[in-house]
Write an enzyme that holds these catalytic residues in place. Structure first.
Site, PDB file in Angstrom:
ATOM      1  N   GLU A 257       5.993   9.304  -5.262  1.00 52.29           N
ATOM      2  CA  GLU A 257       4.760   8.645  -6.209  1.00 52.29           C
ATOM      3  C   GLU A 257       3.805   9.385  -6.695  1.00 52.29           C
ATOM      4  OE1 GLU A 257       3.827   3.730  -6.287  1.00 52.29           O
ATOM      5  OE2 GLU A 257       3.439   4.350  -4.787  1.00 52.29           O
TER       6      GLU A 257
ATOM      7  N   GLU B 296       5.552  -3.448   1.328  1.00 54.59           N
ATOM      8  CA  GLU B 296       5.489  -2.395   0.031  1.00 54.59           C
ATOM      9  C   GLU B 296       4.972  -1.481  -0.357  1.00 54.59           C
ATOM     10  OE1 GLU B 296       4.795  -2.052  -3.499  1.00 54.59           O
ATOM     11  OE2 GLU B 296       4.214  -4.156  -4.130  1.00 54.59           O
TER      12      GLU B 296
ATOM     13  N   CYS C 283       2.505  -1.231  -8.589  1.00 62.52           N
ATOM     14  CA  CYS C 283       3.484  -0.296  -8.254  1.00 62.52           C
ATOM     15  C   CYS C 283       4.837  -0.648  -8.915  1.00 62.52           C
ATOM     16  CB  CYS C 283       3.924  -1.645  -6.936  1.00 62.52           C
ATOM     17  SG  CYS C 283       3.442  -2.733  -6.949  1.00 62.52           S
TER      18      CYS C 283
ATOM     19  N   GLY D 155       0.685  -0.915   0.522  1.00 60.72           N
ATOM     20  CA  GLY D 155       0.182   0.250  -0.092  1.00 60.72           C
ATOM     21  C   GLY D 155       0.669   1.035   0.043  1.00 60.72           C
ATOM     22  N   SER D 156       0.257   2.305   0.669  1.00 64.51           N
ATOM     23  CA  SER D 156       1.374   3.693   0.444  1.00 64.51           C
ATOM     24  C   SER D 156       2.015   3.846   1.321  1.00 64.51           C
ATOM     25  CB  SER D 156      -0.279   4.557   1.130  1.00 64.51           C
ATOM     26  OG  SER D 156      -0.260   4.398   2.432  1.00 64.51           O
ATOM     27  N   ARG D 157       3.413   4.938   1.414  1.00 65.86           N
ATOM     28  CA  ARG D 157       4.525   4.799   2.447  1.00 65.86           C
ATOM     29  C   ARG D 157       3.515   5.266   3.832  1.00 65.86           C
ATOM     30  NH1 ARG D 157       9.235   7.823   0.096  1.00 65.86           N
ATOM     31  NH2 ARG D 157      10.544   8.812   2.261  1.00 65.86           N
TER      32      ARG D 157
END
Lengths: 525, 525
Positions: free
Chosen positions: A393, A265, A302, A241-243
């Site tokens: 991103e 990830e 991704c 998912g997200s940072r």
């Protein structure tokens, strides 16, 4: 099959008591029945206690038994038939062929892990026999294998409602390792999650495994997930998912009285380097390949190519013109959720209004709600190097092209990149020297280096690395795709002087399971 | 050889500018020349920039070249001769034979890693060949190897001034992996550190390697070490020491903009379970073995047996009487530093004054400064289970015996233990059922399970695991002793469709280095 909106805890159906989530068709904005009331403290407690109770027996199932369980899950998922694909289409806006392919990938992944379990290489068996006569001191008999870490919390991802969700790569590899799994379903596709969850639940029962091997929790917000990661019985975490989501879980895992590994990830912009001769000789072809990779799945991968690096000049201009034309002709595509769509729009808007960035092309206008209109932007290397925010991103079909003055500046850009899942070289044989100069930099930055391909499309195989240095992932020492992913949920144990009957079967003198072993440091088949 | 009190940065000698440290002979209290002025920001910067500059070239040295470097270090250390042993004796208070043995272990370790580097198994080579005809999509050529993480910070340990210090296990395994190493010397043995540092420095020069492959920093307090771990160029940390020291480094590593792995080996009390038939049949022999293991090296080992668990009764009473007699006759031994001695005294005092703990025996009184007087204490399982503080490590010859009411209570104690480096079963063949019931618990708690041995004495071999769940270490997925330790400093990279000449040598079709590889998931020698 009638969806009921229940949590699946072991073999039970449990009705949540907290705020409900409800799926939404992103193509229409329509809400989808049923609603899923969230689990709370009691449900996390029940799932964790069942997982803990199942942990010992499941961790010691035979290779054969565990492989059959993974294969049974695949059969059960296939047995859901069209109902699964139809529900996933409604919840994700993804087309039928894509979801059928993803189902194939999900079941193929489970069967690959079954084969990996049977082959047994993942146990890393090692035997150093006793040396009773050794001087000045004898050596004891020492043997090593890898064992399961214990219960694992898995977070479903929005962008792969099958292959990286309830029975996706994290779940398959944790189950292959011998770890019970508790999934926190992604709130964007609860119906798909329930269907797949029922398939796993049925496989647990058919294989006669302890019920705690698998549970599926729903919950709005991050409370259920955070409670899972904080629970003392949970021993590892898989997340895509997200940072911000990943780093929040990392912080929780580190703050525990016993910190645990988190495999998150998160974020990658997947640089593509167009080397001079390749750019010169086949710029238009490259532009078309790039635009196609960028448009694929509305860029919700991704590994979407979010960064292109090349030397400024006529060849790059030709590439840009062809890329602009191809992307300009690209139809808008429905994104997975309104949240992803609005984050995409906001990210593109930041780039569009950046004074050092110029817009090159946008895809066709949206024809419905939540549609992604692809975007390509251009900036100079000096400006990119001066502004870290340009490395962020933007999830969706958006890419930034970096114009470099010369080959040295290309290397400078490579050296300043954050960690990535992939790095790609587009090269001709005459570009070899430049490729050789870049390769050591790219290996240090990325988990996978490609030549003359596009980063989208991640093969599930033994050599795959879907990983990379932070912020691509929280742990660069592993992969979340491919058979090596099983190692994330294992740890080594050494057995000193154990009598044969107390030793695990794989480590006894009679190698009944027939796995390869390292004998005194030498590989023996 | 004249000690100069310099930091060794690459091939340079650098005089520190900050507060000095000076070694102290713990047996006499005498200060030892020279003093070592501490490094600061400039020295950390220089060491890190040299390490970073060396990183690419060193990471790509051939297996042969890297193995020869490790062997050259061993030769250079042996070339230091008696001067090394004499200085180490002065600084540590350890006896000559022990330090000679430790030097042998240190050099043997370097040579083992040289053999491991040559064998190449650590690269985990994998090849999934292209399948151009596959339907519906072809498969690309995918290959995987493991590469070095980059510069590693290593913290010398006080209790192994050779085998876990400047050229000890962490340094040897990081160098074997292809990582430059920056050592922060332990302040208790700076002279020993300088001597070994000079040996490594000489080996770097003799092997024609870039100077940044190795640096050695001194510094009082934790500033230099914290600065090293915070430096963006450092990619991993090896540490052996206290729980507080290890967790401080973990926090720093996690707070970086790019978090990095920390391998901290910290705290373990190494439970020993005396099963009923063994206790009955050979209690006195067990007591003597226990007392000897407890006394070894004044208990200054991570694997000292700090906890003994058995069923109360006549057999345990006989064991306790014999253990008390053996320990009562044990001479006091000089500890490594005044700090370790006072922490030991304080820990023993807490036990001695605990109302639920009764003293069983103390060793003979001290005959000089900083001497450890062994101690054995006894408590009941219910009291142990009720008070977490009784699980704290007391570094030195101190052990707590837990009297259990029955076998169920023994298992209850096992289940409540924190993570450990080792767990030991003393058993006869008639104890098999109880051992089988305990084993799954012990595997989950410890990195190494022993039968009928004592945990002190850690073999350097392929099957060793010197690791275990937190707080034994910060990362249970690894070992800090034995050849598997190399994996700590590696990460996988996948190469997709690279032309042969761009591929790393080990992954080309012609397997010139002759390492075993996983071909389509099958092991090929």
């Amino acid at each position: 099959m009638q969806l009921k909106g229940d949590l699946l805890i072991g073999q039970r159906r449990v009705q949540g008591k907290l705020a409900a989530i409800q799926a939404l068709n992103p193509a229409t904005g329509e809400r989808l029945e049923p609603s899923y009331c969230g689990g709370g403290v009691a449900e996390v407690e029940l799932a964790c206690s069942l997982a803990e109770a199942a942990s010992f027996a499941y961790g010691e199932t035979s290779l054969q038994q565990r492989a059959e369980f993974l294969e049974t899950i695949a059969l059960e998922i296939e047995g859901l038939g069209d109902a699964l694909i139809e529900r996933a289409m409604l919840e994700s806006g993804l087309p039928k062929a894509r979801l059928e392919g993803e189902r194939g990938r999900t079941c193929g992944q489970l069967r690959l892990f079954a084969a990996v379990v049977r082959a047994g290489e993942w146990q890393d068996l090692r035997i150093d026999p006793a040396l009773p006569e050794r001087q000045p001191l004898p050596r004891a008999d020492l043997r090593q294998r890898h064992i399961a870490l214990g219960p694992v919390a898995v977070f479903g991802a929005s962008n792969f409602p099958l292959a990286f969700s309830v029975a996706g790569g994290d779940t398959a590899s944790a189950l292959a390792a011998g770890c019970p799994v508790i999934v926190k379903a992604h709130s964007a596709h609860p119906g798909t999650s329930e269907l797949v969850g029922l398939a796993v639940q049925a496989a647990v029962a058919k294989c006669g495994l302890p019920e705690g091997v698998f549970s599926l929790l729903f919950g709005s917000g991050s409370d259920v997930g955070q409670a899972l990661v904080a629970d003392a019985r949970v021993q590892a975490v898989g997340f895509t998912g997200s940072r911000s989501g990943g780093t929040a879980l990392m912080a929780t895992a580190q703050a525990r009285s016993q910190p645990i590994p988190v495999y998150a990830e998160m974020s990658s912009i997947n640089p593509v380097f167009l080397l001079p001769r390749a750019l010169q000789s086949r710029g238009v072809e490259l532009a078309q390949g790039f635009a196609a990779s960028l448009a694929m799945g509305a860029g919700q991968f991704c590994t979407s190519p979010g960064l292109v690096i090349a030397q400024a000049g006529a060849a790059l201009d030709a590439f840009l013109a062809a890329a602009a034309e191809a992307t300009g002709a690209t139809a808008a595509q429905t994104m997975l959720t309104p949240g992803i769509h609005s984050a995409y729009e906001a990210g593109v808007e930041v780039l569009a209004s950046h004074e050092r960035v110029r817009p090159l092309a946008r895809g066709q206008a949206a024809a419905g709600p939540n549609q992604c209109r692809a975007g390509i932007f251009v900036t100079r290397a000096a400006d990119f190097l001066a502004d870290e925010s340009l490395q962020g991103e933007i999830f969706g079909s958006c890419s930034l092209v970096i114009e470099c003055a010369d080959e040295a500046e290309i290397r400078q850009v490579a050296a300043c990149l954050e960690g990535q899942l992939t790095a790609t070289l587009q090269m001709d044989s005459d570009d070899m020297a430049e490729a050789q100069a870049l390769l050591p930099l790219l290996e240090r930055k990325a988990g996978r280096v490609l030549v003359n391909g596009w980063p989208t499309g991640v093969e599930v195989c033994h050599a795959m690395v879907h990983g990379g240095p932070f912020p691509a992932t929280s742990d660069a020492r592993t992969t979340s795709v491919g058979s090596a992913a099983i190692a994330r949920f294992l740890r080594p144990v050494c057995y000193q002087n154990l009598p044969q009957e107390l030793l695990p079967a794989a480590l006894r003198d009679a190698n009944l399971e027939g796995c390869s072993r390292l004998l005194d440091g030498k590989r023996v088949l």
